[in-house]
Motif scaffolding. Structure first.
Motif, mmCIF file in Angstrom:
data_model
loop_
_atom_site.group_PDB
_atom_site.id
_atom_site.type_symbol
_atom_site.label_atom_id
_atom_site.label_comp_id
_atom_site.label_asym_id
_atom_site.label_seq_id
_atom_site.Cartn_x
_atom_site.Cartn_y
_atom_site.Cartn_z
ATOM 1 N N SER A 145 48.131 62.333 26.233
ATOM 2 C CA SER A 145 46.777 62.778 25.762
ATOM 3 C C SER A 145 46.298 62.137 24.569
ATOM 4 O O SER A 145 47.119 61.673 23.629
ATOM 5 N N ARG A 146 45.140 61.514 24.441
ATOM 6 C CA ARG A 146 44.570 61.250 23.373
ATOM 7 C C ARG A 146 43.705 62.193 22.559
ATOM 8 O O ARG A 146 42.974 61.851 21.618
ATOM 9 N N GLU A 147 43.721 63.548 23.130
ATOM 10 C CA GLU A 147 42.844 64.675 22.557
ATOM 11 C C GLU A 147 43.807 65.618 21.753
ATOM 12 O O GLU A 147 43.369 66.362 20.852
ATOM 13 N N PHE A 148 44.975 65.705 22.043
ATOM 14 C CA PHE A 148 46.282 66.480 21.619
ATOM 15 C C PHE A 148 47.303 65.808 21.091
ATOM 16 O O PHE A 148 47.820 64.970 22.132
ATOM 17 N N ILE A 149 48.033 66.113 20.290
ATOM 18 C CA ILE A 149 49.252 65.365 19.827
ATOM 19 C C ILE A 149 50.018 66.561 19.095
ATOM 20 O O ILE A 149 49.436 67.302 18.358
ATOM 21 N N VAL A 150 51.336 66.757 19.238
ATOM 22 C CA VAL A 150 52.021 67.724 18.645
ATOM 23 C C VAL A 150 53.123 67.088 17.663
ATOM 24 O O VAL A 150 53.918 66.023 17.884
ATOM 25 N N TRP A 151 53.188 67.522 16.332
ATOM 26 C CA TRP A 151 54.256 67.421 15.447
ATOM 27 C C TRP A 151 54.931 68.428 15.702
ATOM 28 O O TRP A 151 54.733 69.864 15.167
ATOM 29 N N LEU A 152 56.098 68.715 15.957
ATOM 30 C CA LEU A 152 57.137 69.584 16.335
ATOM 31 C C LEU A 152 58.299 69.757 15.071
ATOM 32 O O LEU A 152 59.310 69.596 15.408
ATOM 33 N N GLY A 153 57.574 69.912 13.941
ATOM 34 C CA GLY A 153 58.323 69.995 12.805
ATOM 35 C C GLY A 153 58.669 71.581 12.460
ATOM 36 O O GLY A 153 59.044 72.077 13.215
ATOM 37 N N GLY A 154 58.372 71.617 11.018
ATOM 38 C CA GLY A 154 58.794 73.218 10.761
ATOM 39 C C GLY A 154 60.467 73.186 10.503
ATOM 40 O O GLY A 154 60.706 72.080 9.621
ATOM 41 N N GLU A 155 61.104 73.981 10.910
ATOM 42 C CA GLU A 155 62.450 73.968 10.609
ATOM 43 C C GLU A 155 63.098 72.570 11.180
ATOM 44 O O GLU A 155 62.682 72.132 12.037
ATOM 45 N N HIS A 156 64.460 72.627 10.388
ATOM 46 C CA HIS A 156 65.099 71.328 10.678
ATOM 47 C C HIS A 156 66.628 71.398 11.017
ATOM 48 O O HIS A 156 67.029 72.283 11.088
ATOM 49 N N SER A 179 57.734 61.288 9.897
ATOM 50 C CA SER A 179 57.453 61.595 8.451
ATOM 51 C C SER A 179 56.097 61.025 8.082
ATOM 52 O O SER A 179 55.738 59.956 8.642
ATOM 53 N N CYS A 180 55.302 61.888 7.375
ATOM 54 C CA CYS A 180 53.978 61.276 6.614
ATOM 55 C C CYS A 180 54.167 60.897 5.304
ATOM 56 O O CYS A 180 53.183 60.747 4.543
ATOM 57 N N LYS A 212 61.298 66.382 5.879
ATOM 58 C CA LYS A 212 60.861 65.020 5.756
ATOM 59 C C LYS A 212 59.534 64.778 4.646
ATOM 60 O O LYS A 212 59.770 63.585 4.067
ATOM 61 N N ASP A 213 58.866 65.547 4.722
ATOM 62 C CA ASP A 213 57.528 65.382 3.814
ATOM 63 C C ASP A 213 56.977 66.709 3.479
ATOM 64 O O ASP A 213 57.488 68.024 3.676
ATOM 65 N N LEU A 214 55.719 66.644 2.897
ATOM 66 C CA LEU A 214 55.166 67.973 2.211
ATOM 67 C C LEU A 214 53.978 68.033 2.980
ATOM 68 O O LEU A 214 53.312 67.168 3.847
ATOM 69 N N GLU A 216 51.007 68.543 2.118
ATOM 70 C CA GLU A 216 49.749 67.782 1.678
ATOM 71 C C GLU A 216 50.039 66.306 2.145
ATOM 72 O O GLU A 216 48.735 65.713 2.467
ATOM 73 N N GLU A 217 51.066 65.712 2.256
ATOM 74 C CA GLU A 217 51.334 64.227 2.727
ATOM 75 C C GLU A 217 50.951 64.290 4.261
ATOM 76 O O GLU A 217 50.185 63.413 4.642
ATOM 77 N N PHE A 218 51.264 65.384 5.055
ATOM 78 C CA PHE A 218 50.833 65.405 6.402
ATOM 79 C C PHE A 218 49.402 65.497 6.779
ATOM 80 O O PHE A 218 48.807 64.809 7.530
ATOM 81 N N VAL A 219 48.755 66.521 6.054
ATOM 82 C CA VAL A 219 47.550 66.839 6.197
ATOM 83 C C VAL A 219 46.546 65.673 5.504
ATOM 84 O O VAL A 219 45.398 65.246 6.341
ATOM 85 N N THR A 220 47.039 65.113 4.445
ATOM 86 C CA THR A 220 46.328 63.954 4.157
ATOM 87 C C THR A 220 46.154 62.636 5.037
ATOM 88 O O THR A 220 45.165 62.081 5.330
ATOM 89 N N LEU A 221 47.343 62.601 5.674
ATOM 90 C CA LEU A 221 47.494 61.427 6.636
ATOM 91 C C LEU A 221 46.264 61.553 7.886
ATOM 92 O O LEU A 221 45.669 60.860 8.212
ATOM 93 N N THR A 222 46.574 62.873 8.590
ATOM 94 C CA THR A 222 45.875 63.100 9.573
ATOM 95 C C THR A 222 44.313 63.355 9.204
ATOM 96 O O THR A 222 43.570 62.857 9.909
ATOM 97 N N SER A 223 44.007 63.785 8.173
ATOM 98 C CA SER A 223 42.673 63.749 7.823
ATOM 99 C C SER A 223 41.814 62.369 7.398
ATOM 100 O O SER A 223 40.885 61.905 7.531
ATOM 101 N N SER A 224 42.787 61.331 7.121
ATOM 102 C CA SER A 224 42.199 60.156 6.877
ATOM 103 C C SER A 224 41.762 59.426 8.123
ATOM 104 O O SER A 224 40.960 58.256 8.074
#
Length: 499
Positions: A145-156, A179-180, A212-214, A216-224
């Motif tokens: 899909s180009r409408e949905f992508i999943v970051w299956l993060g959280g716990e590690h 990692s973002c 892997k990351d924070l 703010e790093e994750f959402v900054t990249l997606t927002s960009s």
């Protein structure tokens, strides 16, 4: 949820759910009582008692596969020695209609008449995550899909809580926990490649990896890239709730306390408004005290189309003191300073339409693209704020931040107010009382508009206990009235981020 425990069975059931619910609401999964989204059992009761869906309890995985195994065409085996192989397996599940199993669940799949489609045991030995996802990209990305992508993060580590995977499986999404963080060069480069090839304003489901990351790093990249996040990795049963429409004739009605354009009287008091953030499904909605004081709640606005029946659940339960607001910076979670200038107006326009559908008149922004509440700068420049004012003409006002912020203005009676206080769930009540009184002393001019962010794990009764100890000078008011008064008599200093 550990690799050595029940993760294999849970992952199998979540993948089965995504396949079974593609065209109808067939499989609803129950979760532990301590699950972050606390409403699982309550929503099920709403669907059965108020929406009259007939449910049959499946007591074993064997029963589930016997009844619903026909929605799978085969199975994919993940390698319990390589945790990332499970994330890749969910991509395969969506594309190949495959049940996700570890070697321990293979007999279950075989008894259901399923045959192997992919077997990742030993496939990724010695490979790091960047190499594994690059392999998956080459093999599967073109079909995803180009409408949905999943970051299956959280716990590690040895634990994974992939509740959102049913949605990703149902929608044939690509899964990763890349990692973002810019210094993780290989993973970051692939994350950028994936996000850059998504459609405009598409959705990033799930959450970043805590290892892997924070945030703010994750959402900054997606927002960009002008994309929007809908978290978390633990959000359950979306593939089911997506198939539950609102009741015939149901209209979303918020509990407004002031008519648009009304000029309320403003006294010489400390006015307090409380907002429970981090999403309405987390934390306090089902805990004691809701309805006892005026209280505002963030609404996941994408529920208008992603889970309309669940949105009806919240609206139908609301008391007159429960007030819903739109969030978070867009039609989903994004950072406006990080969004390219030409991509922000259509995102605001989409958020405006969702606000109309849900009868929302207050909108919340937040931006950690230049740092979090602990460091950096979380304020907004006037040019960004003006885009919200212009793009949301029906909005009564705006709130901003997470921790205390410093962006304030009022334009033609519509206030933009940042939080002055963050109420932690572990802050002793006596100290919280002292904090609020100290803020009132520092901000001596009256009226003083004190906006409080209540972290989601504080229940409303605890908050009420704190506010009841403040004294007669303080008055707790509904958020829309608070903003109308602040717009009428803005005693705060106007301030924007100066770039």
């Amino acid at each position: 949820w550990s690799v050595s425990g029940r993760l294999g069975v849970n992952a199998m059931m979540i993948s089965l759910q995504g396949l079974a619910n593609r065209t109808a609401p067939l499989l609803y999964l129950l979760y532990p009582d301590d699950w972050p989204f606390t409403y699982v059992n309550s929503v099920l009761k709403f669907y059965t008692d108020r929406r009259y869906y007939a449910m049959t309890e499946l007591k074993t995985t064997g029963e589930a596969l016997q009844g619903l195994g026909k929605y799978a065409k085969g199975y994919v085996v993940w390698d319990t020695a390589v945790r990332t192989s499970l994330i890749v397996s969910f991509t395969v599940a969506g594309l190949e209609d495959a049940l996700v199993v570890s070697d321990r669940e293979i007999p279950l799949a075989e008894r259901a008449g399923l045959k192997p489609i992919e077997d990742f045991r030993g496939k990724f030995a010695g490979m790091n995550d960047a190499q594994i996802y690059a392999w998956a990209f080459d093999r599967y990305w073109s079909r995803c899909s180009r409408e949905f992508i999943v970051w299956l993060g959280g716990e590690h580590g040895k634990v994974m809580k992939p509740a959102v995977a049913d949605w990703g499986t149902a929608n044939k999404a690509f899964f990763s926990d890349l990692s973002c963080r810019t210094t993780d060069t290989a993973e970051y480069a692939l994350a950028r490649r994936l996000l850059s090839e998504m459609k405009p304003m598409s959705m990033v489901m799930g959450w970043h990896s805590y290892a892997k990351d924070l945030e703010e790093e994750f959402v900054t990249l997606t927002s960009s890239f002008g994309l929007r996040v809908e978290g978390l990795n633990t959000i359950p049963n979306l593939s089911f709730s997506a198939r539950i429409p609102v009741s015939p004739g149901f209209v979303f009605r918020n509990n407004h306390h002031i008519a648009a354009g009304t000029r309320p009287p403003v006294g010489k008091k400390v006015y307090i408004a409380c907002i429970q953030t981090d999403g309405i499904g987390l934390g306090a909605w089902l805990k004691p005290g809701r309805g006892e004081i005026p209280y505002a709640w963030e609404v996941m606005m994408n529920y208008t189309w992603m889970a309309p029946g669940m949105a009806e659940y919240f609206y139908s339960m609301a008391t007159p003191n429960d007030y819903f607001i739109g969030c978070l910076s867009g039609p989903g979670y994004l950072y406006p300073k990080a969004v390219p200038r030409d991509k922000l107006p259509p995102l605001i326009a989409m958020a405006r339409e969702q606000m109309k559908a849900l009868d929302l008149r207050v909108f919340e922004t937040m931006d950690w693209s230049a740092g979090s509440e602990f460091e950096g700068n979380t304020d907004l420049p006037e040019e960004v704020i003006d885009r919200y004012y212009g793009g949301m003409p029906e909005a009564l006002g705006f709130v901003n931040g997470y921790g205390p912020g410093y962006t304030f203005t009022s334009k033609k009676g519509r206030a933009f107010v940042s939080y002055d206080y963050y109420l932690s769930p572990v802050r002793p009540e006596a100290e919280a009382v002292a904090d609020l009184k100290e803020l009132a002393a520092i901000n001596a001019k009256r009226p003083y508009f004190l906006l409080v962010h209540v972290r989601e794990w504080s229940d409303v009764r605890r908050v009420k206990g704190i506010l009841d100890r403040l004294g007669a000078e303080f008055e707790v008011v509904p958020l829309d009235l608070f903003l109308a008064m602040a717009g009428e008599k803005p005693t705060f200093e106007e301030r924007f981020l100066q770039r």
